[in-house]
Design an enzyme around this catalytic site. Structure first.
Site, PDB file in Angstrom:
ATOM      1  N   TYR A  96       0.827  -1.202   0.000  1.00 18.43           N
ATOM      2  CA  TYR A  96       0.000   0.000   0.000  1.00 18.43           C
ATOM      3  C   TYR A  96       0.869   1.262   0.000  1.00 18.43           C
ATOM      4  CZ  TYR A  96      -3.676  -3.235   1.596  1.00 18.43           C
ATOM      5  OH  TYR A  96      -4.564  -4.279   1.725  1.00 18.43           O
TER       6      TYR A  96
ATOM      7  N   HIS B 190      -8.565   2.437   8.209  1.00 16.37           N
ATOM      8  CA  HIS B 190      -8.801   3.718   7.550  1.00 16.37           C
ATOM      9  C   HIS B 190      -7.940   4.838   8.118  1.00 16.37           C
ATOM     10  CE1 HIS B 190     -13.109   2.557   6.031  1.00 16.37           C
ATOM     11  NE2 HIS B 190     -12.159   1.755   5.578  1.00 16.37           N
TER      12      HIS B 190
ATOM     13  N   LYS C 276     -16.961   4.441   4.059  1.00 15.82           N
ATOM     14  CA  LYS C 276     -17.573   4.565   5.376  1.00 15.82           C
ATOM     15  C   LYS C 276     -17.495   3.203   6.082  1.00 15.82           C
ATOM     16  CE  LYS C 276     -20.628   2.004   3.706  1.00 15.82           C
ATOM     17  NZ  LYS C 276     -20.598   0.622   4.233  1.00 15.82           N
TER      18      LYS C 276
ATOM     19  N   ARG D 177     -17.502  -8.196   8.482  1.00 17.11           N
ATOM     20  CA  ARG D 177     -18.376  -7.433   9.373  1.00 17.11           C
ATOM     21  C   ARG D 177     -18.666  -8.169  10.670  1.00 17.11           C
ATOM     22  NH1 ARG D 177     -22.532  -5.989   4.554  1.00 17.11           N
ATOM     23  NH2 ARG D 177     -21.879  -8.110   4.005  1.00 17.11           N
TER      24      ARG D 177
END
Length: 324
Positions: free
Chosen positions: A56, A77, A95, A163
């Site tokens: 990254y 994030h 988000k 999640r």
């Protein structure tokens, strides 16, 4: 030309960024990195991305990139947003923007001090459907507002879904329930006070369902997110006033069908809007922010306010905030 580098090969990336860029002369996705280089290479080949990096950091440092897209797990994030901003890149961040309000504050402050764009990717906010919803609300035609109910429910059946993991920022409120909270905030242009919340927990500390009761003066507000396997798809907003009511169907993805039902006394009306994807409108807004120095509706400061409400929901439900 705004050239994007994307971190990871997330499932959302084609719809959220690559396809909109294909239809936009002034935007292009030019580089990608993933934890698995083979996966990044396959992703790049499928989507005609020229440069593949091993890490990254290389995307963030790429001189051929003006903006970085972050669709990583929510707890990543904060780190990568700060790195991208420090490298002089604008940031489009999925988000929820951060794991909690404290992280969001650092990200927003870094964007402000650098003069760069940080956009929280609440794509629905830029579609004409929601613009019209705001217009109706502000017109006063509904009279004194009494209640707002906002719900986004999507069944999740994979026990290994990201999640379902607290460590990566999992939980329905972070991924699904954040939308109804945002709808209420952007409809009213105010920050609701969380009065109470009830959650159903599945994996340790992971909310599968969370319903929050909030208030704004005399307005009663309910928001709910639900990803239990037994739930049915719902994406609705219902506003009741003394003079009428408004129901909005499919706030989240109006490109797949939408309508606003307005009842004012004996009068009934239905409005529908175009099928251009919300993500395309979001890209328009991001480019406008970069090229014309216009503050987007879901900028870093808005992300901070959003995360304060989410933190309050978790505390009211007796759960730890993410990243806590």
């Amino acid at each position: 030309m705004v050239r994007f580098g994307t971190l990871g090969a997330a499932k959302i990336t084609p719809a959220a960024l690559i396809y909109p860029c294909m239809n936009e002369f002034n935007a292009q996705v030019v580089s990608v990195a993933a934890r698995d280089r083979t996966r990044a290479e396959r992703f790049a080949e499928a989507h005609h991305i020229r440069r593949v990096f091993d890490h990254y950091d290389e995307v963030v440092a790429d001189d051929g990139v003006e903006a970085v897209y972050i669709p990583l797990p929510i707890t990543a994030h904060h780190e990568w947003c700060l790195k991208a901003l420090a490298a002089g890149k604008h940031v489009l961040c999925e988000k929820s923007m951060a794991a909690n309000a404290a992280q969001a504050q650092e990200m927003s402050a870094a964007a402000a001090s650098s003069g760069l764009v940080l956009m929280d990717a609440f794509h629905y906010r830029y579609h004409p459907l929601f613009q019209r919803v705001r217009e109706i609300y502000r017109s006063g035609c509904l009279g004194e507002i009494r209640s707002i109910d906002a719900a986004f429910h999507v069944p999740v059946t994979d026990a290994n879904d990201i999640r379902m993991n607290y460590a990566t920022g999992g939980g329905v409120t972070m991924d699904i329930g954040c939308y109804p909270i945002s709808w209420v905030r952007h409809l009213t242009d105010r920050e609701p006070e969380v009065v109470s919340a009830v959650a159903e927990v599945g994996p340790p500390e992971v909310d599968l369902m969370l319903t929050a009761e909030m208030k704004l003066d005399d307005v009663s507000i309910t928001t709910s997110g639900d990803m239990r396997p037994s739930t049915s798809f719902v994406a609705s907003l219902h506003v009741v006033g003394e003079e009428g009511e408004m129901r909005v169907h499919n706030v989240i993805a109006p490109q797949f069908g939408n309508r606003i039902e307005l009842a004012l006394g004996k009068e009934r009306s239905v409005e529908t809007f175009d099928r251009r994807p919300t993500y395309a409108y979001q890209l328009d807004a991001f480019l406008e922010a970069v090229e014309q120095d216009i503050t987007p509706a879901t900028d870093g400061d808005d992300g901070v306010r959003q995360m304060h409400v989410i933190d309050a929901c978790y505390m009211a439900a007796g759960l730890r905030k993410r990243g806590g």
